[in-house]
Design a protein around this motif. Structure first.
Motif, PDB file in Angstrom:
ATOM      1  N   GLU A 169       0.816  -1.222   0.000  1.00 52.76           N
ATOM      2  CA  GLU A 169       0.000   0.000   0.000  1.00 52.76           C
ATOM      3  C   GLU A 169       0.852   1.275   0.000  1.00 52.76           C
ATOM      4  N   GLY A 170       2.174   1.161   0.212  1.00 50.84           N
ATOM      5  CA  GLY A 170       3.019   2.347   0.302  1.00 50.84           C
ATOM      6  C   GLY A 170       2.688   3.126   1.548  1.00 50.84           C
ATOM      7  N   VAL A 171       2.591   4.462   1.447  1.00 51.21           N
ATOM      8  CA  VAL A 171       2.235   5.240   2.634  1.00 51.21           C
ATOM      9  C   VAL A 171       0.741   5.537   2.675  1.00 51.21           C
ATOM     10  N   ASN A 172      -0.046   4.689   2.069  1.00 49.86           N
ATOM     11  CA  ASN A 172      -1.493   4.837   2.156  1.00 49.86           C
ATOM     12  C   ASN A 172      -2.018   4.074   3.371  1.00 49.86           C
ATOM     13  N   PRO A 173      -3.197   4.448   3.844  1.00 48.98           N
ATOM     14  CA  PRO A 173      -3.719   3.833   5.062  1.00 48.98           C
ATOM     15  C   PRO A 173      -3.934   2.327   4.915  1.00 48.98           C
ATOM     16  N   VAL A 174      -3.729   1.627   6.009  1.00 48.83           N
ATOM     17  CA  VAL A 174      -3.970   0.186   6.034  1.00 48.83           C
ATOM     18  C   VAL A 174      -5.112  -0.121   7.002  1.00 48.83           C
ATOM     19  N   LYS A 175      -5.684  -1.298   6.811  1.00 48.72           N
ATOM     20  CA  LYS A 175      -6.770  -1.777   7.670  1.00 48.72           C
ATOM     21  C   LYS A 175      -6.184  -2.677   8.755  1.00 48.72           C
ATOM     22  N   ILE A 176      -6.593  -2.416   9.978  1.00 49.91           N
ATOM     23  CA  ILE A 176      -5.984  -3.110  11.118  1.00 49.91           C
ATOM     24  C   ILE A 176      -7.017  -3.936  11.892  1.00 49.91           C
ATOM     25  N   TRP A 177      -6.641  -5.159  12.167  1.00 43.43           N
ATOM     26  CA  TRP A 177      -7.445  -6.131  12.919  1.00 43.43           C
ATOM     27  C   TRP A 177      -6.991  -6.103  14.380  1.00 43.43           C
ATOM     28  N   VAL A 178      -7.900  -5.779  15.283  1.00 42.14           N
ATOM     29  CA  VAL A 178      -7.537  -5.790  16.702  1.00 42.14           C
ATOM     30  C   VAL A 178      -7.620  -7.233  17.205  1.00 42.14           C
ATOM     31  N   LEU A 292     -11.001  10.390  17.614  1.00 41.92           N
ATOM     32  CA  LEU A 292      -9.808   9.766  17.044  1.00 41.92           C
ATOM     33  C   LEU A 292      -9.573  10.340  15.650  1.00 41.92           C
ATOM     34  N   LYS A 293      -8.637  11.287  15.599  1.00 34.92           N
ATOM     35  CA  LYS A 293      -8.435  12.024  14.340  1.00 34.92           C
ATOM     36  C   LYS A 293      -7.501  11.273  13.384  1.00 34.92           C
ATOM     37  N   GLU A 294      -6.420  10.715  13.935  1.00 32.12           N
ATOM     38  CA  GLU A 294      -5.445  10.023  13.097  1.00 32.12           C
ATOM     39  C   GLU A 294      -4.850   8.868  13.884  1.00 32.12           C
ATOM     40  N   ALA A 295      -4.271   7.920  13.172  1.00 34.42           N
ATOM     41  CA  ALA A 295      -3.586   6.795  13.811  1.00 34.42           C
ATOM     42  C   ALA A 295      -2.518   6.302  12.850  1.00 34.42           C
ATOM     43  N   PHE A 296      -1.391   5.847  13.415  1.00 31.09           N
ATOM     44  CA  PHE A 296      -0.325   5.339  12.529  1.00 31.09           C
ATOM     45  C   PHE A 296       0.647   4.464  13.302  1.00 31.09           C
ATOM     46  N   GLY A 297       1.215   3.525  12.564  1.00 32.39           N
ATOM     47  CA  GLY A 297       2.295   2.716  13.096  1.00 32.39           C
ATOM     48  C   GLY A 297       3.626   3.360  12.754  1.00 32.39           C
ATOM     49  N   THR A 298       4.636   3.108  13.579  1.00 31.53           N
ATOM     50  CA  THR A 298       5.961   3.667  13.328  1.00 31.53           C
ATOM     51  C   THR A 298       7.015   2.564  13.440  1.00 31.53           C
ATOM     52  N   GLY A 299       7.929   2.553  12.486  1.00 35.00           N
ATOM     53  CA  GLY A 299       8.992   1.557  12.517  1.00 35.00           C
ATOM     54  C   GLY A 299      10.003   1.832  11.415  1.00 35.00           C
ATOM     55  N   THR A 300      11.154   1.227  11.522  1.00 40.83           N
ATOM     56  CA  THR A 300      12.206   1.485  10.543  1.00 40.83           C
ATOM     57  C   THR A 300      11.807   1.034   9.141  1.00 40.83           C
ATOM     58  N   ALA A 301      11.190  -0.144   9.062  1.00 41.54           N
ATOM     59  CA  ALA A 301      10.894  -0.713   7.744  1.00 41.54           C
ATOM     60  C   ALA A 301       9.902   0.163   6.981  1.00 41.54           C
ATOM     61  N   VAL A 303       8.593   3.137   8.165  1.00 48.86           N
ATOM     62  CA  VAL A 303       8.730   4.507   8.680  1.00 48.86           C
ATOM     63  C   VAL A 303       7.435   4.907   9.393  1.00 48.86           C
ATOM     64  N   ILE A 304       6.425   5.301   8.621  1.00 48.19           N
ATOM     65  CA  ILE A 304       5.115   5.599   9.201  1.00 48.19           C
ATOM     66  C   ILE A 304       4.060   4.946   8.338  1.00 48.19           C
ATOM     67  N   SER A 305       3.160   4.257   8.970  1.00 45.94           N
ATOM     68  CA  SER A 305       2.115   3.567   8.220  1.00 45.94           C
ATOM     69  C   SER A 305       0.765   4.011   8.757  1.00 45.94           C
ATOM     70  N   PRO A 306       0.046   4.868   7.988  1.00 42.35           N
ATOM     71  CA  PRO A 306      -1.238   5.382   8.481  1.00 42.35           C
ATOM     72  C   PRO A 306      -2.252   4.248   8.636  1.00 42.35           C
ATOM     73  N   ILE A 307      -3.080   4.372   9.654  1.00 36.68           N
ATOM     74  CA  ILE A 307      -4.140   3.389   9.885  1.00 36.68           C
ATOM     75  C   ILE A 307      -5.461   4.025   9.492  1.00 36.68           C
ATOM     76  N   GLY A 308      -6.184   3.369   8.580  1.00 36.25           N
ATOM     77  CA  GLY A 308      -7.447   3.931   8.088  1.00 36.25           C
ATOM     78  C   GLY A 308      -8.664   3.266   8.690  1.00 36.25           C
ATOM     79  N   ILE A 319     -11.035   5.760  10.285  1.00 36.86           N
ATOM     80  CA  ILE A 319     -10.308   6.910  10.824  1.00 36.86           C
ATOM     81  C   ILE A 319     -10.014   7.908   9.704  1.00 36.86           C
ATOM     82  N   ASN A 320     -10.400   9.175   9.931  1.00 40.17           N
ATOM     83  CA  ASN A 320     -10.115  10.255   8.984  1.00 40.17           C
ATOM     84  C   ASN A 320     -10.538   9.896   7.555  1.00 40.17           C
ATOM     85  N   ASP A 321     -11.741   9.345   7.430  1.00 36.44           N
ATOM     86  CA  ASP A 321     -12.273   8.946   6.114  1.00 36.44           C
ATOM     87  C   ASP A 321     -11.313   8.068   5.319  1.00 36.44           C
ATOM     88  N   PHE A 322     -10.536   7.251   6.043  1.00 37.06           N
ATOM     89  CA  PHE A 322      -9.561   6.356   5.400  1.00 37.06           C
ATOM     90  C   PHE A 322      -8.555   7.141   4.553  1.00 37.06           C
TER      91      PHE A 322
END
Lengths: 354, 354
Positions: A169-178, A292-301, A303-308, A319-322
């Motif tokens: 997905e690149g730096v586009n939002p991803v869908k996250i399973w809790v 909840l305005k924004e959410a993202f993962g952070t890591g070296t691989a 960098v930042i991965s937005p959560i939609g 989150i934030n209209d995906f």
């Protein structure tokens, strides 16, 4: 320690820089340093990338005495090559090794090893936008024997892989399973260490998430099954109203280099950061109300991965209209800007290889 | 699957059977079977014991996708060789592999592989009292790549090691350190699976116990830090008054073959067995009052290991005057009697190799 160098007889063809993917190609050479109890680290060498001979009884194959690190080398527009805060990785590897009763790789040796290998392989640092050279240092027990005890012999190896985006997905939002069945780590365990066992344990939940149409999992704590911990193999942050909330470092999550850098940026920008326990109920409620305005993962691989999108039990919040949020985007642009040398680096995070 | 056989050019000298130790010597040959996604298990072969070539990026070295089993071959007085309930190990490996998203090794293939290898290496099954041939089947990911996902390639390998007693103490009581800092496993994690990560995580506590003058640790549960789980790498049982109490199988402890066999023996002997949560407070109180009559660890490697002393926080309790208890001794004699063919086997646990 001076490294011996053995040059590969034939160099590989470089992969196309626009189609690198993540961790699929490896450079021509690797660094190997041996450890023997009573002698210490010895026989450092840069040799052709190739198979390592391992005794079938070597302890890493049975008891997973293994740790690793991940960092990147970035090509700046003037052609120079930069590392990003490599000393933090060196220090974290020492902590990981300590938890697994493995000998520390001294910070100086870690840095020298990486710098010399990357310089030797500098043609492998790609130039295309959003590409870099992923550096994978790792340590493992090589002693043979099936009795359980700390091994007396180890190898420290560094391999290099030119990479593009971690997620398709690149730096586009991803869908996250809790995830509420599998647990990644618990205090008193190895959650803060970058060791193989944590990752082996996490694969089942990742597969389950993918089977349900999600890219990654959000882990809850192993004690209460209630508090947010990490997302996949990344730290996680949530912008709730005007405050960024992230999990505190209490032993069960990895102390991420990107996490630390982002907290520094946010504080400089006068954004309130709360390192505190965040329950999944509070998070889902914030999702419901729009707090909840924004959410993202952070890591070296990645960098930042937005959560939609977050899915928990039978509920889904968007989150934030995906879309990638403003703060998420600004953080990504600033951090990668510093890494690739396009943005000023007031923190002296970037280390140009000489 | 038929196994190809490649005979070692030179056979090793056999070690002295009275000085074997545990897991230090390996036989002349090993079994190797490869797995490739889309093909399944293939290329089974018995080949000379020797190094395996591994790509430095192979996933087992980074993400510890690895599982193993442990069982023994016993030399009976008539010269025949027996395995003990090997189908239980086969089934457990399937569960372990499932948890780590690794392909199952079919029960039939597991059994055939072990039987053929042990028969081929039958001269390595020792004859001295209290010796056996330890069989170590293990599975690991061989695919190269540093992106995290279930690997598409694996190896299943079996190696053999003639062994004596696991602990230098033999079947004499050991001193146990009750661990209240490190955690071995938590429900939702990998505690029930025999995977490398569990063992890597446990080494630090073992080292700490040894530094304090103890042989092994008693693990408490990761959620409440209160209930008894396992002792070292063994299941644990306590004779409190007339009842044997042991931890129930709820996902955080290993379902031991020895544990199961002992519960069967005890029930046949009309000894009450309670599989229930036992708090460390209840256990220490039983130690103080003398209600705690006997305690022992159970596992394939040590079979039964009597516990003579428990140390928790600032308190020490001695069990049965630091002597091996009557029930413990009877269990050890009966179980090892069945294994070595000296005692009748009404359960059909023993499988004589033909």
């Amino acid at each position: 320690m001076e490294f011996k160098i053995e040059r590969a007889k034939q160099l590989k063809e470089k992969p196309v820089e626009t189609k690198l993917g993540f961790g699929r190609h490896f450079s021509d050479h690797m660094l190997v340093i041996d450890y023997t109890e009573g002698i210490g680290w010895h026989d450092g060498r840069i040799i052709p990338y190739g198979p390592i001979e391992m005794d079938p009884a070597c302890m890493v194959l049975h008891y997973a005495q293994e740790t690793f690190e991940g960092l990147k080398a970035y090509r700046h527009t003037d052609g120079s090559i930069a590392l990003f805060r490599p000393e933090i990785n060196a220090q974290r590897l020492i902590k990981s090794n300590e938890r697994l009763c493995m000998p520390p790789v001294p910070v100086d040796l870690f840095l020298k090893g990486i710098e010399e290998l990357v310089k030797y392989e500098q043609d492998w640092v790609p130039k295309e936008p959003r590409t870099s050279l992923y550096i994978r240092p790792f340590c493992f027990a090589t002693e043979s024997g099936v009795g359980l005890h700390p091994a007396k012999k180890y190898k420290f190896v560094v391999i290099l892989s030119p990479v593009g985006d971690y997620y398709p997905e690149g730096v586009n939002p991803v869908k996250i399973w809790v995830e509420d069945e599998y647990v990644r780590a618990v205090k008193g365990g190895t959650g803060f260490a970058k060791c193989g066992g944590n990752y082996a344990a996490s694969i089942a939940a990742q597969v389950k998430a993918e089977q349900n149409g999600y890219t990654q999992v959000l882990w809850l704590d192993g004690v209460h099954r209630k508090y947010v911990e990490e997302v996949g193999t990344m730290n996680v942050m949530f912008l709730i109203n005007d405050t960024v909330v992230t999990t505190p470092l209490e032993g069960s999550i990895l102390p991420g280099v990107t996490r630390d850098s982002i907290i520094t940026l946010l504080k400089d920008w006068r954004v309130t950061v709360e390192e505190r326990h965040l329950s999944i109920d509070e998070l889902m409620e914030a999702g419901r109300t729009g707090a909840l305005k924004e959410a993202f993962g952070t890591g070296t691989a990645a960098v930042i991965s937005p959560i939609g999108e977050l899915h928990y039990k039978d509920e889904t919040v968007i989150i934030n209209d995906f879309k990638t949020g403003k703060l998420t985007k600004k953080l990504y642009d600033t951090l990668t800007g510093i890494q690739w040398g396009r943005v000023e680096d007031p923190y002296h995070w970037v280390k140009i290889l000489k």
